[in-house]
Design a protein around this motif. Structure first.
Motif, PDB file in Angstrom:
ATOM      1  N   LYS A  69       0.844  -1.193   0.000  1.00 22.32           N
ATOM      2  CA  LYS A  69       0.000   0.000   0.000  1.00 22.32           C
ATOM      3  C   LYS A  69       0.872   1.231   0.000  1.00 22.32           C
ATOM      4  O   LYS A  69       2.036   1.175   0.366  1.00 22.32           O
ATOM      5  N   LYS A  70       0.283   2.342  -0.357  1.00 19.29           N
ATOM      6  CA  LYS A  70       0.995   3.601  -0.231  1.00 19.29           C
ATOM      7  C   LYS A  70       1.164   3.889   1.256  1.00 19.29           C
ATOM      8  O   LYS A  70       0.240   3.645   2.041  1.00 19.29           O
ATOM      9  N   PRO A  71       2.321   4.373   1.673  1.00 23.30           N
ATOM     10  CA  PRO A  71       2.514   4.692   3.087  1.00 23.30           C
ATOM     11  C   PRO A  71       1.434   5.622   3.646  1.00 23.30           C
ATOM     12  O   PRO A  71       1.059   5.507   4.815  1.00 23.30           O
ATOM     13  N   SER A  72       0.880   6.484   2.818  1.00 26.52           N
ATOM     14  CA  SER A  72      -0.172   7.396   3.277  1.00 26.52           C
ATOM     15  C   SER A  72      -1.481   6.669   3.565  1.00 26.52           C
ATOM     16  O   SER A  72      -2.376   7.224   4.204  1.00 26.52           O
ATOM     17  N   GLU A  73      -1.597   5.425   3.124  1.00 25.44           N
ATOM     18  CA  GLU A  73      -2.805   4.629   3.346  1.00 25.44           C
ATOM     19  C   GLU A  73      -2.696   3.725   4.573  1.00 25.44           C
ATOM     20  O   GLU A  73      -3.662   3.045   4.922  1.00 25.44           O
ATOM     21  N   ASN A  75      -2.556   3.548   8.331  1.00 25.78           N
ATOM     22  CA  ASN A  75      -2.798   4.326   9.537  1.00 25.78           C
ATOM     23  C   ASN A  75      -2.193   3.615  10.743  1.00 25.78           C
ATOM     24  O   ASN A  75      -2.459   2.432  10.977  1.00 25.78           O
ATOM     25  N   TYR A 126      -1.521   9.706  12.588  1.00 25.72           N
ATOM     26  CA  TYR A 126      -0.279   9.418  11.862  1.00 25.72           C
ATOM     27  C   TYR A 126      -0.478   8.281  10.873  1.00 25.72           C
ATOM     28  O   TYR A 126      -1.184   7.312  11.144  1.00 25.72           O
ATOM     29  N   THR A 127       0.201   8.422   9.739  1.00 26.42           N
ATOM     30  CA  THR A 127       0.288   7.323   8.777  1.00 26.42           C
ATOM     31  C   THR A 127       1.754   6.942   8.651  1.00 26.42           C
ATOM     32  O   THR A 127       2.633   7.641   9.168  1.00 26.42           O
ATOM     33  N   SER A 129       3.524   7.270   6.113  1.00 28.86           N
ATOM     34  CA  SER A 129       4.245   8.334   5.402  1.00 28.86           C
ATOM     35  C   SER A 129       4.736   9.416   6.365  1.00 28.86           C
ATOM     36  O   SER A 129       5.785  10.007   6.142  1.00 28.86           O
ATOM     37  N   ASP A 130       3.998   9.659   7.460  1.00 24.36           N
ATOM     38  CA  ASP A 130       4.456  10.618   8.467  1.00 24.36           C
ATOM     39  C   ASP A 130       5.736  10.134   9.149  1.00 24.36           C
ATOM     40  O   ASP A 130       6.566  10.937   9.560  1.00 24.36           O
ATOM     41  N   VAL A 133       9.101  10.803   6.813  1.00 29.59           N
ATOM     42  CA  VAL A 133       9.462  12.136   6.300  1.00 29.59           C
ATOM     43  C   VAL A 133      10.970  12.316   6.219  1.00 29.59           C
ATOM     44  O   VAL A 133      11.456  13.103   5.417  1.00 29.59           O
ATOM     45  N   LYS A 135      13.102  10.044   5.199  1.00 26.37           N
ATOM     46  CA  LYS A 135      13.430   8.833   4.440  1.00 26.37           C
ATOM     47  C   LYS A 135      14.921   8.693   4.143  1.00 26.37           C
ATOM     48  O   LYS A 135      15.486   7.614   4.277  1.00 26.37           O
TER      49      LYS A 135
END
Length: 144
Positions: A69-73, A75, A126-127, A129-130, A133, A135
């Motif tokens: 999944k996308k890191p933003s998805e 949770n 937070y997800t 992707s948070d 940051v 990376k």
């Protein structure tokens, strides 16, 4: 609040995979070696992440694992709820096992329940992707 090692390792695997190039497949051994975590324990974590659809696993010679999944998805609060379920920080949270004689008059249970909800609400904000940051900093640590 203290997370189980299973949840801790789940988050570490996702962070590790989250900084990898999209096409790269990692393997459990390299992650196990990097974190100095039991291969068998990490295998169970990866299996669970696969069942949740968070990682894509391919067996065999050219197999491996990568984030699905996308890191933003992804949770963090939801993930913690899943891996820690049920969250019983004190005995009285479990009505079947509760033997506390103060239960009917105790105000601590309510305070702890409120604290747990606040804790989870923060994690809900937070997800993955948070957590990624920085990376490039994480990638540098992976190369050491």
């Amino acid at each position: 609040m203290q997370l189980t090692s299973f949840t801790d390792y789940t988050l570490r695997v996702l962070i590790y995979l989250g900084v990898q190039p999209e096409e790269k497949r990692s393997n459990i051994k390299e992650i196990s070696d990097f974190y100095s975590i039991s291969f068998n324990h990490l295998s169970k974590v990866v299996y669970e992440l696969g069942k949740l659809g968070m990682v894509d696993t391919v067996r065999g010679r050219n197999g491996g694992i990568k984030i699905a999944k996308k890191p933003s998805e992804i949770n963090i609060g939801s993930l913690v709820r899943h891996t820690e379920s049920p969250i019983e920080i004190v005995e009285c949270f479990n009505e079947e096992k509760n033997t506390c004689k103060l239960n009917s008059a105790c105000r601590l249970k309510g305070a702890l329940k409120e604290a747990l909800e606040a804790y989870l609400n923060v994690l809900d904000s937070y997800t993955l992707s948070d957590l990624l940051v920085n990376k490039e900093d994480i990638k540098q640590l992976l190369m050491k």
